[in-house]
Design an enzyme around this catalytic site. Structure first.
Site, mmCIF file in Angstrom:
data_model
loop_
_atom_site.group_PDB
_atom_site.id
_atom_site.type_symbol
_atom_site.label_atom_id
_atom_site.label_comp_id
_atom_site.label_asym_id
_atom_site.label_seq_id
_atom_site.Cartn_x
_atom_site.Cartn_y
_atom_site.Cartn_z
ATOM 1 N N GLU A 74 0.813 -1.217 0.000
ATOM 2 C CA GLU A 74 0.000 0.000 0.000
ATOM 3 C C GLU A 74 0.847 1.267 0.000
ATOM 4 O OE1 GLU A 74 -0.689 -2.689 1.720
ATOM 5 O OE2 GLU A 74 -2.765 -3.204 1.295
ATOM 6 N N HIS A 143 -11.115 -3.885 10.676
ATOM 7 C CA HIS A 143 -11.792 -3.787 9.385
ATOM 8 C C HIS A 143 -12.961 -2.806 9.444
ATOM 9 C CE1 HIS A 143 -9.457 -7.130 7.943
ATOM 10 N NE2 HIS A 143 -10.155 -7.258 6.856
#
Lengths: 365, 321
Positions: A74, A143
């Protein structure tokens, strides 16, 4: 979940009913077709599920050079987007959860947000970072984080949080063609909502908020998925004779202060809803600034409803009553207006099951 | 190696050394009010890379970027003005020594966070691949940057997509005051690590400017032909302190003996000696070049010192494009 939206702008273009995720997909198709310099990548961009349907069909149409899957990197891939953008490319990066993108804070904060400033305006970084917010279905502590306030805190970034399908499309198009780095935040619970979406390259300006509902008794400022809960609460409150004005922020940096101030001057009351934890939140910023600059307009103390300052637990048992829902909003409004809570508990009970956007949803998410 | 290039390599190194030493000499005046990371002793890589790359090629660098900037053709008065925080600086005074830029010669920026321009250079490489030209994107990094996660991520992606990127690592043995052996396992070579990631790599003596030039030139030729990324590691040594104008052997993180041994490897004296012996230069010619470098540097300092500061209000502009 069907939400009837009244668009503030009267669009001349033909519109039809589209889901939020299909609206995102359409925006990407239009951007990629309009400008050969637009590219789109992220983990799973071309997989069979296409990031909740938002990137389906893009690689087939535009090729692997412009639409591609990527390594689990990322941070570097954000730097790659920055470097490419310095030479005229307009990258759109897609991340299936905001949490994964925390690995890329160095590139986002130290490079993307600063480049235009620290090099004296010679070159800006026109990148778009799509981040999907998780919630419910046991997604748990890593999450489900709603960290929009982190991004909004960084000078040089724009942070967009649409709540309607039309805004999802229009703001994504505007983000892609904005000369600055834009963090574009999608709530997973919005992906299946349906609304009117204009056809074609119908951009929505980044900055102005949307008056999702006009009213005179209280101003409710909300963002992203919380606008949906606010609308449900407002429908009930209308039956109780309370008229809510719902301001859908659309962007949390910049924030449309004049529109918020104007509404508070009209209603005299402010409630801010946030999808994130309350300490250091966007809601806190809005309450603070209204209190500092429009104190004389307020006829009751301002309030906010945000997530508690705890990680989101995974267990179905522990998330009961955990989320701010329409019932919580209605109760807060009634308290601020010094009206009794009457039948809120019955009329706006927490949905069952409480951890999915609708009973039609059966996981895995 | 043509005689002309051999001479240019020497003169380029002399120029960078002179500028760095002049900054060092003036720093105590407290008018250059930003950190400076001087590259005295490491001039060979900057000079050779700058000469081997075309002006249209891209380069990015980190906090120790003066040499890379000047080697690539960056504007000396604008660099000094930037260090002085002046409006005429290459970043308008907003960046200082650690944020140099001169897009007119392909120097696309240097930043202060170790390793964080590595993926930016790779992204420039991606843009070249998308547009189909034969440009090269050069990433300057140090041995410390090799320890960052973004190093691995960036090399991996460059290898996966066969991007036209040249990674040049100057291994000067120190990250601030931390020696290499506390940061990387003894015996593992950086260029072999790059090789293992999937990027063709080589290693060379960073004090021998002609060797450096040869390796870079051949790597660039391979990249231009579509060979994908290349990685080069050069052994160098930082003479002065990590940050600032002084020598710091007295504080105890390296020995005087180590310093003297490495300083004796001196890239400039070595090339000068070689060219004198080969009869490619005379002492008079060298003195004449030295004189012109000195005059150029003096004029650049004069420009920087005489230039105006930006207005305080400028701090609040150019947040967004």
């Amino acid at each position: 979940m069907l939400i009837q939206e009244s668009m503030r702008e009267s669009n001349q273009a033909t519109s039809r009913q589209l889901s939020f995720s299909k609206a995102i997909n359409e925006a990407l198709q239009i951007a990629l077709a309009a400008d050969d310099n637009v590219i789109c990548y992220g983990l799973g961009t071309d997989d069979p599920k296409g990031i909740f349907g938002t990137t389906l069909g893009l690689q087939e149409r535009f090729g692997n050079d412009r639409v591609f899957d990527m390594p689990l990197s990322e941070n570097a891939m954000t730097g790659v987007a920055i470097g490419a953008s310095l030479n005229g490319i307009r990258p759109v990066m897609c991340h299936q959860r905001l949490d994964f993108f925390l690995l890329a804070m160095d590139q986002l904060v130290n490079n993307a947000a600063k480049w235009f400033y620290m090099f004296d305006g010679q070159r800006s970084v026109p990148i778009t970072i799509r981040l999907i917010l998780g919630r419910g279905w046991g997604q748990g502590p890593t999450h489900s984080q709603n960290l929009q306030a982190w991004f909004a805190h960084i000078p040089g970034l724009k942070v967009v949080m649409p709540s309607s399908p039309a805004d999802a499309k229009g703001l994504l198009l505007a983000s892609i063609f904005d000369p600055n780095p834009v963090v574009f935040i999608e709530h997973r619970w919005l992906h299946n909502t349906i609304g009117e979406v204009p056809e074609g390259d119908a951009r929505v300006e980044i900055g102005p908020l949307r008056i999702a509902r006009e009213g005179g008794d209280i101003t409710i400022v909300s963002m992203s998925y919380m606008t949906i809960e606010a609308l449900h609460a407002a429908n009930y409150l209308e039956e109780r004779g309370v008229s809510c004005e719902i301001l859908d922020l659309r962007c949390v940096n910049p924030i449309d202060w004049p529109a918020i101030f104007a509404s508070v001057e009209k209603t005299g009351k402010l409630l801010v809803l946030d999808t994130g934890a309350q300490t250091g939140s966007i809601a806190g910023e809005i309450v603070a600034r209204v209190a500092m600059q429009r104190m004389s307009s307020l006829t009751a103390p301002p309030a906010r409803l945000a997530m508690p300052d705890v990680p989101e637990p995974t267990s179905f048992g522990m998330t009961a009553g955990f989320y701010i829902r329409a019932g919580d909003v209605a109760r807060q409004v009634l308290d601020m207006l010094q009206l009794d809570r009457a039948d809120v508990a019955v009329r706006l009970a927490e949905p069952v099951p409480h951890d999915v956007p609708g009973s039609w949803f059966t996981g895995p998410f | 190696m043509t005689p002309d290039i051999a001479r240019q390599l020497l003169f380029g190194m002399m120029r960078i050394r002179h500028v760095e030493e002049a900054i060092s000499a003036r720093y105590a005046e407290q008018a250059m009010r930003c950190p400076v990371h001087l590259c005295s002793g490491q001039e060979a890589v900057s000079t050779a890379a700058g000469l081997a790359l075309r002006r249209s090629d891209f380069a990015v660098s980190g906090h120790r970027a003066h040499g890379h900037y000047l080697g690539k053709g960056g504007d000396l008065p604008a660099m000094l003005a930037e260090i002085y925080g002046k409006k005429t600086g290459c970043a308008g005074g907003r960046g200082g020594s650690m944020h140099l830029i001169d897009e007119s010669v392909g120097f696309m920026g240097s930043t202060a966070i170790v390793g964080n321009t590595i993926p930016v250079g790779v992204g420039l490489g991606l843009s070249i691949k998308l547009s189909g030209g034969d440009q090269v994107s050069c990433v300057f990094l140090g041995d410390g940057a090799v320890e960052t996660g973004v190093f691995f991520e960036s090399l991996n992606f460059a290898a996966v997509r066969k991007l036209p990127v040249l990674f040049i690592c100057e291994n000067n043995l120190y990250s601030v005051y931390s020696p290499l052996h506390v940061r990387q396992p003894v015996g593992r070579r950086i260029f072999e690590l790059a090789q293992a990631i999937g990027v063709d790599a080589a290693h060379g003596d960073g004090n021998d400017v002609e060797t450096v030039f040869g390796l870079i030139e051949s790597a660039i030729a391979q990249i231009r032909e579509g060979g994908g990324p290349r990685f080069l590691e050069f052994d160098t040594y930082r003479w002065r302190e990590h940050c600032g104008p002084n020598f710091d052997n007295d504080i105890g993180y390296r020995t005087e003996q180590e310093y003297l041994k490495n300083r004796a490897l001196e890239p400039i004296a070595r090339q000068r000696q070689k060219l004198l012996l080969e009869g490619l230069l005379t002492d008079e010619q060298i003195a004449s070049v030295e004189d012109s470098i000195q005059r150029e540097t003096e004029a650049a300092f004069h420009f920087a010192i005489e230039s105006p500061f930006p207005d305080a209000g400028d701090a609040h502009t150019r947040i967004y494009a």
